[in-house]
Design a protein around this motif. Structure first.
Motif, PDB file in Angstrom:
ATOM      1  N   UNK A 175      17.235  27.149  11.979  1.00 49.04           N
ATOM      2  CA  UNK A 175      18.674  26.897  11.986  1.00 49.04           C
ATOM      3  C   UNK A 175      19.011  25.467  11.571  1.00 49.04           C
ATOM      4  N   UNK A 176      18.088  24.519  11.819  1.00 44.07           N
ATOM      5  CA  UNK A 176      18.204  23.140  11.324  1.00 44.07           C
ATOM      6  C   UNK A 176      19.538  22.482  11.679  1.00 44.07           C
ATOM      7  N   UNK A 177      19.906  22.586  12.943  1.00 45.25           N
ATOM      8  CA  UNK A 177      21.133  21.945  13.412  1.00 45.25           C
ATOM      9  C   UNK A 177      20.866  20.462  13.703  1.00 45.25           C
ATOM     10  N   UNK A 178      21.932  19.687  13.722  1.00 44.89           N
ATOM     11  CA  UNK A 178      21.837  18.284  14.103  1.00 44.89           C
ATOM     12  C   UNK A 178      22.937  17.972  15.105  1.00 44.89           C
ATOM     13  N   UNK A 179      22.762  16.883  15.852  1.00 46.28           N
ATOM     14  CA  UNK A 179      23.659  16.578  16.960  1.00 46.28           C
ATOM     15  C   UNK A 179      24.598  15.416  16.679  1.00 46.28           C
ATOM     16  N   UNK A 180      24.638  14.941  15.448  1.00 46.38           N
ATOM     17  CA  UNK A 180      25.433  13.745  15.199  1.00 46.38           C
ATOM     18  C   UNK A 180      26.912  14.052  14.966  1.00 46.38           C
ATOM     19  N   UNK A 181      27.232  15.265  14.557  1.00 46.55           N
ATOM     20  CA  UNK A 181      28.628  15.629  14.306  1.00 46.55           C
ATOM     21  C   UNK A 181      28.856  17.073  14.746  1.00 46.55           C
ATOM     22  N   UNK A 182      30.072  17.376  15.149  1.00 47.39           N
ATOM     23  CA  UNK A 182      30.358  18.731  15.628  1.00 47.39           C
ATOM     24  C   UNK A 182      30.044  19.760  14.569  1.00 47.39           C
ATOM     25  N   UNK A 183      30.421  19.474  13.332  1.00 46.85           N
ATOM     26  CA  UNK A 183      30.223  20.446  12.252  1.00 46.85           C
ATOM     27  C   UNK A 183      28.762  20.557  11.823  1.00 46.85           C
ATOM     28  N   UNK A 184      27.882  19.730  12.401  1.00 48.30           N
ATOM     29  CA  UNK A 184      26.451  19.806  12.085  1.00 48.30           C
ATOM     30  C   UNK A 184      25.671  20.644  13.093  1.00 48.30           C
ATOM     31  N   UNK A 185      26.261  20.892  14.259  1.00 41.65           N
ATOM     32  CA  UNK A 185      25.539  21.671  15.270  1.00 41.65           C
ATOM     33  C   UNK A 185      26.405  21.965  16.476  1.00 41.65           C
ATOM     34  N   UNK A 186      27.474  22.734  16.314  1.00 45.55           N
ATOM     35  CA  UNK A 186      28.433  22.911  17.412  1.00 45.55           C
ATOM     36  C   UNK A 186      27.838  23.493  18.682  1.00 45.55           C
ATOM     37  N   UNK A 187      27.034  24.537  18.559  1.00 40.00           N
ATOM     38  CA  UNK A 187      26.461  25.139  19.769  1.00 40.00           C
ATOM     39  C   UNK A 187      25.320  24.277  20.308  1.00 40.00           C
ATOM     40  N   UNK A 188      24.572  23.623  19.416  1.00 41.37           N
ATOM     41  CA  UNK A 188      23.481  22.738  19.825  1.00 41.37           C
ATOM     42  C   UNK A 188      24.011  21.601  20.694  1.00 41.37           C
ATOM     43  N   UNK A 189      25.194  21.101  20.379  1.00 41.15           N
ATOM     44  CA  UNK A 189      25.800  20.034  21.173  1.00 41.15           C
ATOM     45  C   UNK A 189      26.068  20.502  22.600  1.00 41.15           C
ATOM     46  N   UNK A 190      26.568  21.714  22.737  1.00 46.37           N
ATOM     47  CA  UNK A 190      26.846  22.230  24.071  1.00 46.37           C
ATOM     48  C   UNK A 190      25.567  22.440  24.871  1.00 46.37           C
ATOM     49  N   UNK A 191      24.499  22.862  24.193  1.00 42.50           N
ATOM     50  CA  UNK A 191      23.221  23.044  24.887  1.00 42.50           C
ATOM     51  C   UNK A 191      22.708  21.713  25.409  1.00 42.50           C
ATOM     52  N   UNK A 192      22.760  20.665  24.569  1.00 45.70           N
ATOM     53  CA  UNK A 192      22.253  19.372  25.037  1.00 45.70           C
ATOM     54  C   UNK A 192      23.087  18.838  26.191  1.00 45.70           C
ATOM     55  N   UNK A 193      24.385  18.989  26.122  1.00 44.16           N
ATOM     56  CA  UNK A 193      25.235  18.526  27.219  1.00 44.16           C
ATOM     57  C   UNK A 193      24.900  19.262  28.516  1.00 44.16           C
TER      58      UNK A 193
END
Length: 471
Positions: A85-103
């Motif tokens: 999936x290659x998501x990133x956490x630097x911007x919402x549009x780069x990994x929206x669900x990944x951000x919620x998981x890390x939080x």
């Protein structure tokens, strides 16, 4: 790979350094970027086979050298999902669900430590980066409070006071390296004495602080919460009192020791961890996750943002987007592009559950206790101390004490070269004040049997005796 394991006599590749280097040179004899590419299946199979043949089998009971556990199968599968999936956490549009998981993951682990609702955290590549970030926050927080200084913007030149950090000598080397990087300097790491159990003395920390000249500015007190050699855990509550009295940042390095939080038996060892301003935790040690699965947890989320937030408007920051929740985590990390490492943590911990994870930690501790008792029974072996966690330090005793370091080092290298046993090596100062070579068994495989530990100790003894006899 099963075919690689079948051809081995132990956890490591036979031939030692030269054998592995020769195999690697053979595989990489051609250019990195050939004129014409190969078939993906063939290239992947060839490189993987060679890579596995030259790697350590972390599932083998004699793989005891480093803090590398065998990875959970489900966590390895989760790594594939993350890469795909290659998501990133630097911007919402780069990994929206990944951000919620890390939080979610950082909030849950902060609660496990005992932090309140204002806590924060970030995933990092390892304990060294976590410690660097902690020392950065210590510098920024204390200088802002004491001198109204913004070192992130103004730097540390012209302070007219020497910033210092207090820690005992067994602290991880990454703390000193962090001070080098921050421009504070490793020479500003002030040693604090330890008690009979190797724990940082709160009384001596007070003595040191009261004795500092007025030109010194103490920033932080660093506490051990599971040292890499002896598993030392400092009196965290006592050190927290010292830190509060002197307005210091208290950082607890629990990269290794945080695994005790998962054990009902060992958790009391970390009493007071929640008093620290920041905590380093590595789940790629106790946690059985692939690297990297490390994090820095902080009592106050604002400290992360103060030290690592972006000072100017960039393509990644917009006030109106942020107000609506469309923002990433670039302002809480050293990194911009960052993997969704919290995904595998979520998957693994949900699969294991508290009861099973506790049993795994306890099993490794039981193996360490068994090894220590077995070493005590051998007149030719010296045990350093009872293991509070999963590391056991010992050495072979020679007839001529002056040859002990040489024999211990040679036995370790020979066993590594044959691939039969992998041990760690460290250096400790003995009762006479002389630095000596000691060897270390690190138990992070809960499926190892006590009988296999006995075999490991017998193998080492046989090798050391022969090397001593051959002179």
């Amino acid at each position: 790979m099963s075919e690689v394991r079948h051809d081995r006599s132990g956890p490591g590749p036979a031939g030692g350094y030269h054998g592995v280097a020769e195999s690697a040179r053979a595989l990489m004899a051609g250019p990195l970027l050939p004129e014409l590419g190969g078939a993906p299946h063939d290239v992947l199979a060839d490189v993987t086979r060679a890579f596995a043949a030259g790697s350590v089998d972390l599932t083998h009971p004699a793989a005891l050298a480093r803090m590398q556990p065998p990875s959970l199968a489900v966590a390895a599968a989760a790594e594939l999902v993350v890469a795909t999936l290659n998501q990133s956490l630097h911007a919402w549009e780069s990994g929206p669900f990944a951000l919620e998981i890390e939080r979610f993951v950082t909030a849950e682990l902060a609660t496990l430590i005992g932090y309140g609702s204002g806590a924060g955290g970030t995933l990092t590549s390892g304990g060294s980066v976590s410690n660097l970030m902690a020392m950065t926050m210590a510098r920024d927080s204390v200088l802002a409070r004491r001198l109204s200084r913004r070192p992130g913007q103004e730097g540390v030149a012209g302070l007219h006071r020497r910033p210092v950090v207090l820690a005992q000598e067994a602290i991880h080397f990454s703390i000193g390296r962090a001070l080098r990087i921050l421009g504070i300097g490793e020479d500003q790491l002030i040693p604090v004495a330890v008690d009979a159990d190797g724990r940082t003395s709160a009384a001596d920390a007070r003595r040191v602080l009261f004795g500092l000249p007025g030109t010194d500015l103490p920033l932080a007190l660093v506490a051990l919460a599971g040292s890499t050699d002896l598993g030392v855990i400092d009196p965290l509550r006592e050190l927290a009192e010292v830190a509060r009295e002197h307005d210091l940042w208290l950082h607890a390095d629990a990269a290794y020791g945080a695994g005790a939080l998962f054990s009902e038996r060992l958790r009391p060892l970390l009493d007071g961890l929640s008093e620290a301003d920041s905590v380093t935790m590595d789940l790629h040690k106790f946690g059985w996750l692939p690297s990297s699965s490390a994090m820095l947890l902080v009592k106050s989320r604002g400290d992360l943002q103060d030290s690592f937030g972006l000072a100017t408007t960039t393509c990644l920051t917009s006030a109106d987007d942020t107000e609506q929740g469309y923002h990433g985590l670039q302002g809480e990390s050293l990194q911009t592009t960052r993997r969704a490492d919290a995904f595998k943590i979520l998957v693994a911990l949900r699969c294991l559950g508290r009861e099973r994870l506790s049993a795994m930690v306890d099993a490794c501790h039981d193996l360490a206790i068994h090894a220590a008792e077995r070493i005590r029974e051998e007149p030719r072996l010296e045990l350093v101390a009872h293991p509070p966690l999963g590391a056991v330090l010992f050495r072979y005793l020679t007839d001529d004490p002056g040859k002990a370091d040489e024999v211990n080092g040679a036995a370790r290298r020979e066993l590594m070269a044959t691939g039969r046993l992998l041990l760690a090596r460290t250096h400790l100062v003995d009762g006479a004040g002389v630095q000596r070579v000691y060897l270390k068994l690190l138990f992070l495989n809960p499926e190892t049997a006590p009988e296999q530990v006995d075999d490991v100790i017998a193998m080492f003894l046989t090798t050391a005796r022969r090397i001593e006899a051959e002179g």
